[in-house]
Design an enzyme around this catalytic site. Structure first.
Site, mmCIF file in Angstrom:
data_model
loop_
_atom_site.group_PDB
_atom_site.id
_atom_site.type_symbol
_atom_site.label_atom_id
_atom_site.label_comp_id
_atom_site.label_asym_id
_atom_site.label_seq_id
_atom_site.Cartn_x
_atom_site.Cartn_y
_atom_site.Cartn_z
ATOM 1 N N ASN A 17 26.018 27.296 61.380
ATOM 2 C CA ASN A 17 25.744 25.895 61.072
ATOM 3 C C ASN A 17 25.881 25.126 62.380
ATOM 4 O O ASN A 17 26.991 24.883 62.835
ATOM 5 C CB ASN A 17 26.736 25.397 60.013
ATOM 6 C CG ASN A 17 26.609 23.905 59.769
ATOM 7 O OD1 ASN A 17 25.664 23.264 60.253
ATOM 8 N ND2 ASN A 17 27.545 23.336 59.021
ATOM 9 N N LYS A 54 25.263 22.138 62.961
ATOM 10 C CA LYS A 54 25.618 20.720 62.752
ATOM 11 C C LYS A 54 24.702 19.828 63.615
ATOM 12 O O LYS A 54 23.571 20.217 63.891
ATOM 13 C CB LYS A 54 27.105 20.506 63.019
ATOM 14 C CG LYS A 54 27.960 21.491 62.201
ATOM 15 C CD LYS A 54 29.419 21.165 62.149
ATOM 16 C CE LYS A 54 30.127 22.207 61.282
ATOM 17 N NZ LYS A 54 31.559 21.930 61.121
ATOM 18 N N HIS A 60 28.051 20.492 52.074
ATOM 19 C CA HIS A 60 29.028 20.699 53.152
ATOM 20 C C HIS A 60 30.079 19.590 53.102
ATOM 21 O O HIS A 60 29.759 18.441 52.778
ATOM 22 C CB HIS A 60 28.324 20.712 54.515
ATOM 23 C CG HIS A 60 29.225 21.200 55.610
ATOM 24 N ND1 HIS A 60 30.150 20.375 56.212
ATOM 25 C CD2 HIS A 60 29.380 22.418 56.172
ATOM 26 C CE1 HIS A 60 30.828 21.083 57.117
ATOM 27 N NE2 HIS A 60 30.375 22.326 57.109
ATOM 28 N N GLU A 87 31.397 17.883 55.340
ATOM 29 C CA GLU A 87 31.095 16.713 56.179
ATOM 30 C C GLU A 87 30.133 15.779 55.455
ATOM 31 O O GLU A 87 30.199 14.544 55.609
ATOM 32 C CB GLU A 87 30.528 17.172 57.538
ATOM 33 C CG GLU A 87 31.646 17.743 58.413
ATOM 34 C CD GLU A 87 31.217 18.819 59.383
ATOM 35 O OE1 GLU A 87 30.012 18.976 59.639
ATOM 36 O OE2 GLU A 87 32.115 19.519 59.895
ATOM 37 N N GLU A 105 34.917 26.821 52.291
ATOM 38 C CA GLU A 105 35.320 26.204 53.553
ATOM 39 C C GLU A 105 36.481 25.252 53.305
ATOM 40 O O GLU A 105 36.268 24.089 52.925
ATOM 41 C CB GLU A 105 34.153 25.423 54.163
ATOM 42 C CG GLU A 105 32.944 26.288 54.482
ATOM 43 C CD GLU A 105 32.116 25.708 55.631
ATOM 44 O OE1 GLU A 105 31.823 26.452 56.559
ATOM 45 O OE2 GLU A 105 31.790 24.507 55.593
ATOM 46 N N GLY A 147 36.685 22.973 62.195
ATOM 47 C CA GLY A 147 36.703 22.307 63.493
ATOM 48 C C GLY A 147 38.104 22.032 64.009
ATOM 49 O O GLY A 147 38.286 21.269 64.960
ATOM 50 N N SER A 170 36.658 27.486 61.374
ATOM 51 C CA SER A 170 37.204 28.038 62.622
ATOM 52 C C SER A 170 37.071 29.559 62.713
ATOM 53 O O SER A 170 37.989 30.235 63.185
ATOM 54 C CB SER A 170 38.664 27.605 62.806
ATOM 55 O OG SER A 170 38.743 26.194 62.921
HETATM 56 P P1 13P Z 1 33.863 25.408 62.577
HETATM 57 O O1 13P Z 1 33.514 26.882 62.637
HETATM 58 O O2 13P Z 1 33.485 24.663 63.788
HETATM 59 O O3 13P Z 1 35.276 25.211 62.124
HETATM 60 O O4 13P Z 1 32.946 24.801 61.393
HETATM 61 C C1 13P Z 1 32.918 25.416 60.161
HETATM 62 C C2 13P Z 1 31.865 24.809 59.326
HETATM 63 O O5 13P Z 1 31.955 23.670 58.925
HETATM 64 C C3 13P Z 1 30.666 25.601 59.049
HETATM 65 O O6 13P Z 1 29.861 24.995 58.100
#
Ligand code: 13P
Length: 251
Positions: free
Chosen positions: A9, A11, A95, A97, A167, A173, A213
């Site tokens: 992803n 982002k 997601h 976010e 997740e 993150g 992560s």
């Molecule tokens: P990170 O791997 O940067 O923690 O992000 C995970 C994520 O949100 C994947 O969709």
């Protein structure tokens, strides 16, 4: 035997030129991997270019969201059919976010999942608890509500078409990963939910990714858990060598 699926992803990162450079670097690193499904999910503006670059490779294309209508007066939105049209096969839905910053609800997730399936895409549906919810021992309750409200009315045919990504929000993150045991416990719970609702064969075939992560140095331990069938990778998917290492640790 479930085929593991490792998805990147990206982002909101990468101009078109940077997206192309990333997949050009990634392709040779994973060219010999056959036993793992590999997916990259760039921003909308890079999808078409990346699709052209991926042609003939073993890397598949996904998007990070979609709207549930096929077309119409919905300024700023992109439909699942449009994603399919540029060559996407997967789409991330719900997601954390999007839930956090764009007020996405389970009801929206439900509509988006159904539209993605109708358009012929594989939805990667994200669920997971926040830190305060985990600390209050509400993880299962929160994940169950996301499943009930987001996916509870799917037909068996629809349910058989999706991938789940667990997740935990506190692990995204932050560099703070769930331990393999913490993740496994929730993955088993999610598979149990599908078993109760849709029966053994669908639950046994369901692929559940872990996200939060995931890095080259923790991927193998996570991916060796019984109910962890892949990873949804954020930060580490922006570096070709790190992402390729994670793909290979799924072998
Ligand atoms: P990170 O791997 O940067 O923690 O992000 C995970 C994520 O949100 C994947 O969709």
């Amino acid at each position: 035997m479930r085929k593991k699926v490792i998805a990147g992803n990206w982002k909101m990162h990468n101009l078109v030129s940077e997206s192309l450079a990333l997949v050009r670097a990634l392709k040779p690193l994973v060219a010999d991997v056959k036993e793992v499904e590999i997916v990259v999910c760039p921003v909308y503006t890079s999808l078409y270019a990346v699709a052209s670059e991926l042609g003939g490779s073993n890397i598949k294309l996904g998007a990070q969201d979609c709207f549930w209508e096929e077309k119409g007066a919905f300024t700023g939105e992109v439909s699942a059919w449009m994603l399919k049209d540029v060559g996407a096969e997967f789409v991330i839905i719900g997601h954390s976010e999007r839930r956090q910053y764009f007020c996405e609800t389970d009801e929206w997730v439900n509509k988006k999942v159904k539209s993605a399936i109708r358009a012929g895409l594989t939805p990667i549906v994200c669920v997971g608890e926040k830190l305060e919810e985990r600390e209050a021992n509400r993880t299962f309750e929160v994940v169950r509500a996301q499943l009930d409200n987001g996916l509870g009315d799917l037909s068996p045919e629809e349910a058989g078409r999706i991938i789940i990504a667990y997740e935990p929000v506190w692990a995204i993150g932050t560099g703070r990963t769930a331990t393999p045991q913490q993740a496994q416990e929730v993955h088993a719970f999610i598979r149990g939910w599908f078993r109760e609702k849709f029966g053994d064969s669908l639950a046994d075939a369901l692929r559940i990714q872990y996200g939060g992560s995931v890095k080259p140095d923790n991927a193998r331990d996570l991916l060796s858990q019984e109910d962890i069938d892949g990873a949804l990778v954020g930060g580490a998917s922006l570096k070709a060598d790190a992402f390729a290492e994670i793909v290979k640790s799924a072998l």
